[in-house]
Scaffold this active site. Structure first.
Site, PDB file in Angstrom:
ATOM      1  N   TYR A  55      11.237   8.678   0.492  1.00  0.00           N
ATOM      2  CA  TYR A  55      11.152   7.667  -0.566  1.00  0.00           C
ATOM      3  C   TYR A  55      11.722   8.129  -1.909  1.00  0.00           C
ATOM      4  O   TYR A  55      11.736   7.351  -2.862  1.00  0.00           O
ATOM      5  CB  TYR A  55       9.691   7.218  -0.743  1.00  0.00           C
ATOM      6  CG  TYR A  55       9.124   6.609   0.526  1.00  0.00           C
ATOM      7  CD1 TYR A  55       9.600   5.386   1.007  1.00  0.00           C
ATOM      8  CD2 TYR A  55       8.143   7.267   1.272  1.00  0.00           C
ATOM      9  CE1 TYR A  55       9.107   4.839   2.173  1.00  0.00           C
ATOM     10  CE2 TYR A  55       7.637   6.717   2.442  1.00  0.00           C
ATOM     11  CZ  TYR A  55       8.126   5.508   2.888  1.00  0.00           C
ATOM     12  OH  TYR A  55       7.636   4.955   4.052  1.00  0.00           O
TER      13      TYR A  55
ATOM     14  N   ARG B 212       4.607  10.974  -2.504  1.00  0.00           N
ATOM     15  CA  ARG B 212       4.530  10.663  -1.082  1.00  0.00           C
ATOM     16  C   ARG B 212       5.891  10.839  -0.403  1.00  0.00           C
ATOM     17  O   ARG B 212       6.875  10.206  -0.797  1.00  0.00           O
ATOM     18  CB  ARG B 212       4.095   9.200  -0.971  1.00  0.00           C
ATOM     19  CG  ARG B 212       4.180   8.602   0.382  1.00  0.00           C
ATOM     20  CD  ARG B 212       4.110   7.092   0.307  1.00  0.00           C
ATOM     21  NE  ARG B 212       4.084   6.562   1.647  1.00  0.00           N
ATOM     22  CZ  ARG B 212       4.386   5.320   1.969  1.00  0.00           C
ATOM     23  NH1 ARG B 212       4.724   4.460   1.017  1.00  0.00           N
ATOM     24  NH2 ARG B 212       4.355   4.925   3.212  1.00  0.00           N
TER      25      ARG B 212
ATOM     26  N   ASN C 179       7.999  -5.683  -1.383  1.00  0.00           N
ATOM     27  CA  ASN C 179       8.001  -4.539  -0.466  1.00  0.00           C
ATOM     28  C   ASN C 179       6.593  -4.490   0.128  1.00  0.00           C
ATOM     29  O   ASN C 179       5.654  -3.996  -0.506  1.00  0.00           O
ATOM     30  CB  ASN C 179       8.333  -3.227  -1.183  1.00  0.00           C
ATOM     31  CG  ASN C 179       8.423  -2.071  -0.174  1.00  0.00           C
ATOM     32  OD1 ASN C 179       7.929  -2.170   0.949  1.00  0.00           O
ATOM     33  ND2 ASN C 179       9.044  -0.975  -0.575  1.00  0.00           N
TER      34      ASN C 179
ATOM     35  N   HIS D 109      12.797  -2.759   1.536  1.00  0.00           N
ATOM     36  CA  HIS D 109      12.246  -1.469   1.971  1.00  0.00           C
ATOM     37  C   HIS D 109      13.114  -0.371   1.404  1.00  0.00           C
ATOM     38  O   HIS D 109      14.353  -0.429   1.510  1.00  0.00           O
ATOM     39  CB  HIS D 109      12.194  -1.375   3.497  1.00  0.00           C
ATOM     40  CG  HIS D 109      11.303  -2.426   4.095  1.00  0.00           C
ATOM     41  ND1 HIS D 109       9.930  -2.319   4.054  1.00  0.00           N
ATOM     42  CD2 HIS D 109      11.590  -3.618   4.652  1.00  0.00           C
ATOM     43  CE1 HIS D 109       9.411  -3.414   4.605  1.00  0.00           C
ATOM     44  NE2 HIS D 109      10.390  -4.223   4.970  1.00  0.00           N
TER      45      HIS D 109
ATOM     46  N   GLU E 154      12.603  -9.540   0.893  1.00  0.00           N
ATOM     47  CA  GLU E 154      11.872  -8.384   1.424  1.00  0.00           C
ATOM     48  C   GLU E 154      12.719  -7.130   1.179  1.00  0.00           C
ATOM     49  O   GLU E 154      13.918  -7.130   1.469  1.00  0.00           O
ATOM     50  CB  GLU E 154      11.657  -8.586   2.930  1.00  0.00           C
ATOM     51  CG  GLU E 154      10.949  -7.420   3.617  1.00  0.00           C
ATOM     52  CD  GLU E 154      10.889  -7.608   5.150  1.00  0.00           C
ATOM     53  OE1 GLU E 154      11.433  -8.619   5.671  1.00  0.00           O
ATOM     54  OE2 GLU E 154      10.315  -6.712   5.801  1.00  0.00           O
TER      55      GLU E 154
ATOM     56  N   ALA F 160       3.329  -0.840   4.553  1.00  0.00           N
ATOM     57  CA  ALA F 160       2.818  -0.856   5.935  1.00  0.00           C
ATOM     58  C   ALA F 160       2.367  -2.240   6.386  1.00  0.00           C
ATOM     59  O   ALA F 160       2.373  -2.536   7.590  1.00  0.00           O
ATOM     60  CB  ALA F 160       1.683   0.149   6.088  1.00  0.00           C
TER      61      ALA F 160
ATOM     62  N   ARG G 225      13.385   4.654  11.871  1.00  0.00           N
ATOM     63  CA  ARG G 225      12.225   5.558  11.825  1.00  0.00           C
ATOM     64  C   ARG G 225      11.352   5.370  13.074  1.00  0.00           C
ATOM     65  O   ARG G 225      11.862   5.058  14.129  1.00  0.00           O
ATOM     66  CB  ARG G 225      11.468   5.324  10.509  1.00  0.00           C
ATOM     67  CG  ARG G 225      12.354   5.595   9.280  1.00  0.00           C
ATOM     68  CD  ARG G 225      11.641   5.312   7.981  1.00  0.00           C
ATOM     69  NE  ARG G 225      10.456   6.172   7.821  1.00  0.00           N
ATOM     70  CZ  ARG G 225       9.466   5.928   6.958  1.00  0.00           C
ATOM     71  NH1 ARG G 225       9.532   4.856   6.169  1.00  0.00           N
ATOM     72  NH2 ARG G 225       8.429   6.736   6.885  1.00  0.00           N
TER      73      ARG G 225
ATOM     74  N   PRO H 243       0.792  -1.229   0.000  1.00  0.00           N
ATOM     75  CA  PRO H 243       0.000   0.000   0.000  1.00  0.00           C
ATOM     76  C   PRO H 243       0.826   1.283   0.000  1.00  0.00           C
ATOM     77  O   PRO H 243       1.875   1.361   0.628  1.00  0.00           O
ATOM     78  CB  PRO H 243      -0.823  -0.098   1.290  1.00  0.00           C
ATOM     79  CG  PRO H 243      -0.092  -1.050   2.157  1.00  0.00           C
ATOM     80  CD  PRO H 243       0.566  -2.029   1.218  1.00  0.00           C
ATOM     81  N   ASN H 244       0.313   2.244  -0.721  1.00  0.00           N
ATOM     82  CA  ASN H 244       0.847   3.601  -0.832  1.00  0.00           C
ATOM     83  C   ASN H 244       2.109   3.700  -1.687  1.00  0.00           C
ATOM     84  O   ASN H 244       2.606   4.800  -1.923  1.00  0.00           O
ATOM     85  CB  ASN H 244       1.091   4.218   0.560  1.00  0.00           C
ATOM     86  CG  ASN H 244      -0.197   4.321   1.347  1.00  0.00           C
ATOM     87  OD1 ASN H 244      -1.141   4.962   0.894  1.00  0.00           O
ATOM     88  ND2 ASN H 244      -0.275   3.651   2.493  1.00  0.00           N
TER      89      ASN H 244
HETATM   90  C1  DQA Z   1       8.419   0.944   3.374  1.00  0.00           C
HETATM   91  C2  DQA Z   1       8.582   1.175   4.854  1.00  0.00           C
HETATM   92  C3  DQA Z   1       7.262   0.959   5.591  1.00  0.00           C
HETATM   93  O1  DQA Z   1       7.432   1.219   6.982  1.00  0.00           O
HETATM   94  C4  DQA Z   1       6.216   1.905   5.064  1.00  0.00           C
HETATM   95  O2  DQA Z   1       4.959   1.665   5.678  1.00  0.00           O
HETATM   96  C5  DQA Z   1       6.100   1.909   3.595  1.00  0.00           C
HETATM   97  C6  DQA Z   1       7.297   1.784   2.774  1.00  0.00           C
HETATM   98  C7  DQA Z   1       9.709   1.265   2.592  1.00  0.00           C
HETATM   99  O3  DQA Z   1       9.780   0.896   1.431  1.00  0.00           O
HETATM  100  O4  DQA Z   1      10.618   1.895   3.134  1.00  0.00           O
HETATM  101  O5  DQA Z   1       5.027   2.098   3.036  1.00  0.00           O
HETATM  102  O6  DQA Z   1       8.129  -0.431   3.157  1.00  0.00           O
END
Ligand code: DQA
Length: 165
Positions: A36, A31, A87, A116, A114, A90, A123, A23-24
């Site tokens: 990011y 964003r 990835n 990020h 995985e 959240a 964070r 998500p997002n």
């Molecule tokens: C994320 C890190 C997560 O904590 C966050 O909720 C994201 C992006 C990253 O790519 O750094 O949406 O996965």
């Protein structure tokens, strides 16, 4: 060295990788660019296609805000025997549903890396827990989009190692 790259069954879909974004991540570029970066999902997709090509893979780069859809993609990866770059965004921090789907990938002997973009450990405290990391083949954090390249390269190394085993 070999222990670190053990993947189990050496049997993969020919030259395919799926990159799944949670998500997002469809909002990349807009964003929180300080966290990011300024590049968007389309650019990430182009980079992944180019990076995967370097290792002889075709890549399908997906993104969804819907937990059920992301879980379905894990099931599909198992059924099609496709290695996964994930990835979980959240979902990383609380989705036992995604964790239970992702473990089916690694239990099937398929690599699941995985990734990020940011370094969640540096964070907010809620980001320090990943329910995915314990069942992932490996985790790459804090390297921006380049982390996806490292994940793709890791999958290439894992597959090569398992074929030599
Ligand atoms: C994320 C890190 C997560 O904590 C966050 O909720 C994201 C992006 C990253 O790519 O750094 O949406 O996965």
């Amino acid at each position: 060295m070999t222990q670190a790259i053990q993947t189990g069954t050496a049997h993969f879909a020919a030259n395919k990788i799926v990159v799944v974004n949670g998500p997002n991540l469809g909002r990349l570029g807009v964003r929180e660019p300080d966290v990011y970066g300024h590049q968007d999902l389309k650019q990430l997709r182009q980079l992944c296609v180019a990076w995967a090509k370097e290792y002889g893979f075709e890549v399908d780069v997906r993104q969804s805000d819907d937990e059920a859809e992301v879980i379905g993609w894990m099931h599909q990866a198992v059924d099609r025997r496709t290695p996964v770059v994930l990835n979980p965004a959240a979902f990383t921090h609380y989705s036992y549903g995604l964790r239970d789907a992702a473990v089916q990938v690694t239990d099937a002997g398929l690599p699941l890396m995985e990734v990020h973009i940011s370094n969640p450990a540096g964070r907010e405290s809620f980001r320090r827990l990943s329910v995915i990391s314990p069942i992932a083949t490996g985790t790459i954090t804090g390297m921006g989009f380049y982390g996806y390249k490292l994940a793709i390269e890791s999958i290439a190394v894992l597959i090569q190692a398992s074929q030599q085993a």
